[in-house]
Design a protein around this motif. Structure first.
Motif, PDB file in Angstrom:
ATOM      1  N   VAL A   1       0.829  -1.209   0.000  1.00 35.47           N
ATOM      2  CA  VAL A   1       0.000   0.000   0.000  1.00 35.47           C
ATOM      3  C   VAL A   1       0.861   1.256   0.000  1.00 35.47           C
ATOM      4  O   VAL A   1       0.547   2.238  -0.693  1.00 35.47           O
TER       5      VAL A   1
ATOM      6  N   GLY B   1       0.236   3.818  -2.900  1.00 36.51           N
ATOM      7  CA  GLY B   1      -0.272   5.116  -2.455  1.00 36.51           C
ATOM      8  C   GLY B   1       0.710   6.243  -2.690  1.00 36.51           C
ATOM      9  O   GLY B   1       0.314   7.343  -3.121  1.00 36.51           O
TER      10      GLY B   1
ATOM     11  N   VAL C   1     -10.367   2.103   2.165  1.00 43.50           N
ATOM     12  CA  VAL C   1      -9.346   1.088   1.875  1.00 43.50           C
ATOM     13  C   VAL C   1     -10.027  -0.265   1.683  1.00 43.50           C
ATOM     14  O   VAL C   1     -10.715  -0.749   2.588  1.00 43.50           O
TER      15      VAL C   1
ATOM     16  N   LEU D   1      -7.691   3.326  -1.672  1.00 45.90           N
ATOM     17  CA  LEU D   1      -6.632   2.324  -1.654  1.00 45.90           C
ATOM     18  C   LEU D   1      -7.237   0.933  -1.726  1.00 45.90           C
ATOM     19  O   LEU D   1      -8.355   0.704  -1.239  1.00 45.90           O
TER      20      LEU D   1
ATOM     21  N   ALA E   1      -4.022   2.330  -6.109  1.00 44.25           N
ATOM     22  CA  ALA E   1      -4.526   3.536  -5.452  1.00 44.25           C
ATOM     23  C   ALA E   1      -4.950   4.564  -6.481  1.00 44.25           C
ATOM     24  O   ALA E   1      -4.448   4.591  -7.605  1.00 44.25           O
TER      25      ALA E   1
END
Length: 397
Positions: free
Chosen positions: A29, A33, A52, A108, A225
């Motif tokens: 992530v 991100g 998320v 995300l 993302a």
């Protein structure tokens, strides 16, 4: 009145075979991100809310993952909608922005999975308690329940019905796998980057007849993302050169149509997908004839064919001919799954819908490299999960 929402930044990791690396889900992530924020040219401090998506981690794993990007105290929402999770997180972000609640939201999605078939074994306990027990029950009444991966059974039996009802051939089903593996050759984010012929797809190991391994999406690790912002944010930060409008989006869930016919074609979601597409077209004032490039949920090759029909690309029963005639690859009417799709790019459930959005943003910006669809201006993403949810998103540049 609702405002407009734009994607101004996207990022993703390479999708990889599970259990091959030592990175944790929060590392994935952080990579995706950070890339999306850098693509947007903003810092995490500008983000006001964070949905998320994931399916296989514990509660509040979304916070653990998002904390790698910053500890700013903003709300984090944990989203789980089966295979449609990524698009659901994107939809939440869009709603926050269009509704005027926020100017900048970061969506995300991630997954760390185990090797092996999705859905595990078909033991009677799992069958009774599964959230999709109703779906399995319809299938079992029509086809029985075998000792093959249960999700592959649902889609494999849908393929058998399509073949019996419309004359669809094994070669046409295999053509979907061959096309998507061929497309993935030029995608550095894809789990697989090897081309196969229709004959090689047919010769691969059978998972549930008529579906072979090269027609089935693999379990995968990965993250993706998207930064979703308001029109005001675009103007204030000078982001018009990278902004892609979310022109329309719709989510539908199962209705009686999914189960009434007793057909696996309906159980796996064609009615949901058709309804979501119609709602999205109406909301955006667009139709499939306006679309140039499509990322759709080819969890199994048959689902790509069913989705052609649901999106209005052809009449019911004509999807096999559509792919065999080359209408859904480069040089055809549409390019479908230029990324390689789930079959070849991979399918980390929580990341899939956002990875579709990332691919379409790159396509509409004209930055997709060797995968570029010439002149692409309108893109459509289709993300579906059994149990169930179908999300159709129309992006416009």
């Amino acid at each position: 009145m609702a405002g407009k929402a734009y994607i101004v930044g996207v990022g993703m990791t390479r999708f990889e075979k599970p259990e091959t690396g030592d990175r944790q889900y929060w590392d994935l992530v952080k990579e995706a991100g950070t890339a999306a924020l850098a693509d947007a040219g903003i810092g995490y401090e500008a983000v006001e809310q964070v949905p998320v998506g994931y399916c296989f981690q514990a509660s509040t794993a979304g916070q653990r993952a998002a904390y790698e990007l910053g500890l700013t105290g903003v709300p984090v929402y944990n989203v789980n909608n089966n295979c449609a999770t990524g698009a659901t997180a994107l939809m939440m972000a869009r709603q926050f922005v269009e509704g005027g609640l926020n100017d900048c939201v970061l969506a995300l999605g991630f997954e760390k999975m185990k090797r092996g078939a999705l859905g595990g074994g078909a033991d009677s306990g799992d069958f009774r308690t599964s959230p999709v027990a109703r779906h399995y029950g319809v299938m079992a009444a029509a086809h029985g329940f075998e000792q093959t991966p249960p999700t592959a059974q649902l889609f494999g039996n849908a393929a058998r019905e399509h073949m019996a009802r419309y004359g669809t051939t094994a070669e046409q089903l295999a053509a979907v796998g061959a096309k998507n593996h061929r497309h993935s050759v030029h995608n550095p984010y894809a789990q697989f980057q090897e081309a196969y012929t229709v004959e090689e797809v047919l010769a691969a190991k059978t998972i549930h007849r008529p579906l072979t391994r090269l027609q089935c999406s693999p379990t995968s690790d990965g993250a993706a993302a998207a930064v979703v912002v308001s029109e005001r944010f675009v103007g204030e930060h000078g982001l018009a050169d990278r902004a892609v409008e979310i022109a329309a989006q719709a989510m539908t869930t199962d209705t009686g149509d999914s189960f009434a016919s007793g057909s696996c074609i309906d159980v796996v979601g064609r009615p949901m997908s058709r309804a979501a597409a119609r709602q999205a077209y109406a909301a955006g004032g667009l139709g499939i004839e306006d679309v140039d490039v499509i990322e759709l949920h080819d969890c199994f090759s048959v689902n790509e064919l069913l989705t052609y029909e649901a999106l209005g690309m052809c009449a019911e029963g004509e999807s096999g001919k559509l792919v065999a005639d080359g209408a859904t690859t480069y040089g055809g009417r549409w390019v479908v799954n230029p990324s390689g799709g789930l079959i070849s790019k991979g399918h980390p459930l929580g990341a899939t819908g956002l990875a579709q959005a990332a691919e379409l943003v790159w396509q509409l910006r004209g930055t997709a490299g060797e995968r570029q669809v010439p002149g692409a201006r309108v893109g459509l993403a289709h993300n579906i999960g059994l149990g169930g949810a179908a999300v159709v998103t129309v992006l416009r540049r």
